[in-house]
Design a protein around this motif. Sequence first.
Motif, mmCIF file in Angstrom:
data_model
loop_
_atom_site.group_PDB
_atom_site.id
_atom_site.type_symbol
_atom_site.label_atom_id
_atom_site.label_comp_id
_atom_site.label_asym_id
_atom_site.label_seq_id
_atom_site.Cartn_x
_atom_site.Cartn_y
_atom_site.Cartn_z
ATOM 1 N N GLU A 102 -5.128 59.160 -35.107
ATOM 2 C CA GLU A 102 -5.209 59.451 -33.752
ATOM 3 C C GLU A 102 -4.728 58.465 -33.054
ATOM 4 O O GLU A 102 -5.155 57.187 -33.193
ATOM 5 C CB GLU A 102 -6.773 59.846 -33.612
ATOM 6 C CG GLU A 102 -7.195 61.045 -34.422
ATOM 7 C CD GLU A 102 -8.782 61.206 -34.125
ATOM 8 O OE1 GLU A 102 -9.314 60.952 -33.252
ATOM 9 O OE2 GLU A 102 -9.095 62.385 -34.758
ATOM 10 N N PRO A 103 -4.008 58.705 -31.679
ATOM 11 C CA PRO A 103 -3.380 58.061 -31.268
ATOM 12 C C PRO A 103 -3.950 56.608 -30.524
ATOM 13 O O PRO A 103 -3.472 55.755 -30.368
ATOM 14 C CB PRO A 103 -2.941 58.954 -29.668
ATOM 15 C CG PRO A 103 -2.823 59.930 -30.380
ATOM 16 C CD PRO A 103 -4.034 60.177 -31.414
ATOM 17 N N THR A 104 -5.316 56.676 -29.807
ATOM 18 C CA THR A 104 -5.973 55.755 -29.296
ATOM 19 C C THR A 104 -6.379 54.700 -30.416
ATOM 20 O O THR A 104 -5.926 53.580 -30.197
ATOM 21 C CB THR A 104 -7.266 56.055 -28.656
ATOM 22 O OG1 THR A 104 -6.620 57.118 -27.228
ATOM 23 C CG2 THR A 104 -7.918 54.834 -27.919
ATOM 24 N N THR A 193 -11.911 61.543 -19.959
ATOM 25 C CA THR A 193 -10.725 61.645 -20.433
ATOM 26 C C THR A 193 -10.506 63.105 -20.660
ATOM 27 O O THR A 193 -11.424 63.705 -21.306
ATOM 28 C CB THR A 193 -10.502 60.781 -21.713
ATOM 29 O OG1 THR A 193 -9.199 60.975 -22.237
ATOM 30 C CG2 THR A 193 -11.367 61.070 -22.853
ATOM 31 N N THR A 195 -9.124 64.453 -23.373
ATOM 32 C CA THR A 195 -9.025 64.785 -24.668
ATOM 33 C C THR A 195 -10.513 64.455 -25.081
ATOM 34 O O THR A 195 -10.578 65.227 -26.259
ATOM 35 C CB THR A 195 -8.127 63.676 -25.438
ATOM 36 O OG1 THR A 195 -8.684 62.296 -25.147
ATOM 37 C CG2 THR A 195 -6.794 63.845 -25.227
ATOM 38 N N ARG A 196 -11.388 64.076 -24.726
ATOM 39 C CA ARG A 196 -12.777 64.152 -24.739
ATOM 40 C C ARG A 196 -13.675 64.517 -23.662
ATOM 41 O O ARG A 196 -14.411 63.458 -23.139
ATOM 42 C CB ARG A 196 -13.337 62.638 -25.499
ATOM 43 C CG ARG A 196 -12.890 62.747 -26.956
ATOM 44 C CD ARG A 196 -13.918 61.520 -27.659
ATOM 45 N NE ARG A 196 -13.248 60.932 -28.914
ATOM 46 C CZ ARG A 196 -13.846 60.019 -29.468
ATOM 47 N NH1 ARG A 196 -15.220 59.885 -29.537
ATOM 48 N NH2 ARG A 196 -13.599 59.847 -30.538
ATOM 49 N N GLU A 220 -5.737 61.512 -18.459
ATOM 50 C CA GLU A 220 -5.115 62.471 -19.499
ATOM 51 C C GLU A 220 -5.736 61.776 -20.626
ATOM 52 O O GLU A 220 -6.016 62.794 -21.730
ATOM 53 C CB GLU A 220 -3.679 62.539 -19.177
ATOM 54 C CG GLU A 220 -3.032 63.679 -20.152
ATOM 55 C CD GLU A 220 -1.734 63.937 -19.870
ATOM 56 O OE1 GLU A 220 -1.105 64.691 -20.753
ATOM 57 O OE2 GLU A 220 -1.129 63.243 -19.200
ATOM 58 N N HIS A 221 -5.356 60.663 -20.918
ATOM 59 C CA HIS A 221 -5.594 60.342 -22.387
ATOM 60 C C HIS A 221 -6.564 59.067 -22.599
ATOM 61 O O HIS A 221 -6.804 58.368 -21.448
ATOM 62 C CB HIS A 221 -4.181 59.714 -22.982
ATOM 63 C CG HIS A 221 -3.144 60.772 -22.925
ATOM 64 N ND1 HIS A 221 -3.188 61.593 -23.900
ATOM 65 C CD2 HIS A 221 -2.066 60.705 -22.390
ATOM 66 C CE1 HIS A 221 -1.976 62.672 -23.953
ATOM 67 N NE2 HIS A 221 -1.245 61.927 -22.957
ATOM 68 N N PHE A 222 -7.067 58.951 -23.734
ATOM 69 C CA PHE A 222 -8.276 57.969 -23.801
ATOM 70 C C PHE A 222 -7.708 56.648 -23.595
ATOM 71 O O PHE A 222 -8.477 55.874 -22.754
ATOM 72 C CB PHE A 222 -8.749 58.088 -25.261
ATOM 73 C CG PHE A 222 -10.406 58.151 -25.352
ATOM 74 C CD1 PHE A 222 -11.031 57.232 -24.559
ATOM 75 C CD2 PHE A 222 -10.862 58.704 -26.329
ATOM 76 C CE1 PHE A 222 -12.464 57.161 -24.818
ATOM 77 C CE2 PHE A 222 -12.118 58.843 -26.283
ATOM 78 C CZ PHE A 222 -13.089 58.122 -25.424
ATOM 79 N N TYR A 223 -6.713 56.115 -23.702
ATOM 80 C CA TYR A 223 -6.087 54.873 -23.527
ATOM 81 C C TYR A 223 -5.792 54.675 -22.109
ATOM 82 O O TYR A 223 -6.019 53.426 -21.654
ATOM 83 C CB TYR A 223 -4.690 54.601 -24.397
ATOM 84 C CG TYR A 223 -3.485 55.388 -24.176
ATOM 85 C CD1 TYR A 223 -2.820 55.294 -23.187
ATOM 86 C CD2 TYR A 223 -3.410 56.422 -25.329
ATOM 87 C CE1 TYR A 223 -1.652 56.339 -23.270
ATOM 88 C CE2 TYR A 223 -2.428 57.261 -25.158
ATOM 89 C CZ TYR A 223 -1.534 57.232 -24.016
ATOM 90 O OH TYR A 223 -0.430 58.243 -24.125
ATOM 91 N N LEU A 224 -5.570 55.477 -21.349
ATOM 92 C CA LEU A 224 -5.458 55.641 -20.035
ATOM 93 C C LEU A 224 -6.773 55.102 -19.346
ATOM 94 O O LEU A 224 -6.881 54.426 -18.435
ATOM 95 C CB LEU A 224 -4.689 56.528 -19.333
ATOM 96 C CG LEU A 224 -3.163 56.959 -19.817
ATOM 97 C CD1 LEU A 224 -2.890 58.388 -19.022
ATOM 98 C CD2 LEU A 224 -2.391 55.711 -19.402
ATOM 99 N N THR A 225 -7.692 55.908 -19.782
ATOM 100 C CA THR A 225 -9.124 55.866 -19.334
ATOM 101 C C THR A 225 -9.681 54.354 -19.607
ATOM 102 O O THR A 225 -10.352 53.666 -18.751
ATOM 103 C CB THR A 225 -10.143 56.883 -19.947
ATOM 104 O OG1 THR A 225 -9.509 58.068 -19.741
ATOM 105 C CG2 THR A 225 -11.490 56.618 -19.503
#
Length: 304
Positions: A102-104, A193, A195-196, A220-225
Amino acid sequence: MRWSALPPLNTLLPFEATVRHASMTAAARELHVTHGAVSRQIQNLERALGVSLFVRGARTLRPTPQARQLAAVVRDALDQIDGAARQISRRTPAGPLTLSCEPTLLMRWLIPRLPDLTESVPDLTVHLSAGGGPVFFERDGIDLAIRRDDFALPEEASRTRLFGERIGPVCRPDLASRLTDGAGVRDAVLLHTGTRPRAWDDWRGITGLGAEPVSEQTLEHFYLTLQAATAGVGVAIAPYAVVHDDLERGQLVAPFGFVPDGTSYHLLSRRPPEREERVGRLTSWLLARTAGLESTADSAGSAV
């Protein structure tokens, strides 16, 4: 003949693939044969056994309970044959192991630990691929996958539990003093985020803390959050594993600690780790590196 009840052996590969995919077309694609060839072998197997193995609809193909039972035995036998062949073969497996993650978790936990993997298992080459959701080993050309069990994991995959998920609010240290109770959470900018989207609701449901916020922002994405939380934009709900290093460096703090959300991360593989030496070594390394995540998460930050 010693094995007088054995069906034609050349029917078993297409049969197992058809059950696994619930599709003759997908089975044919995996085996690099035509749909007609798979269909004929399935018919031959059904004639040999004297039973129908699939419920056929206009656009569907559903394995019967007997078919699933037979396919599981066939799959286990094929795994054992494959493992024995690998043990006696002098050939070195070609190419790296492809691991989907999973990306993050890949970006923030696994990649920073690659130097340790190289040092600990120097003759193992791993190709990393970012991916989430359902796992299709053959279609996507992957050997292993790390996934959270918030969806149905594939029945045919070998599964090794790595660690349980712990979640909690995280923010920059200078914002933490405002988050002494539920009211403090309400007054903070809550980061969401895409995605969640229910992460904050899940945490509120587990802890009973928090009121409706006066300000929110969605990325948009967890890593941005998490990057926004590190920059001081607001407070994010984060899984412990992906912020472990930020907490160690003091870039983020967890004022309420972390709580289990009922899910876990698993390593999925085509065959059990004990049947493929490279998979076994990678599994052992992952288990060693994730062994302390749950205990350290329980002691991180302040208890709720």
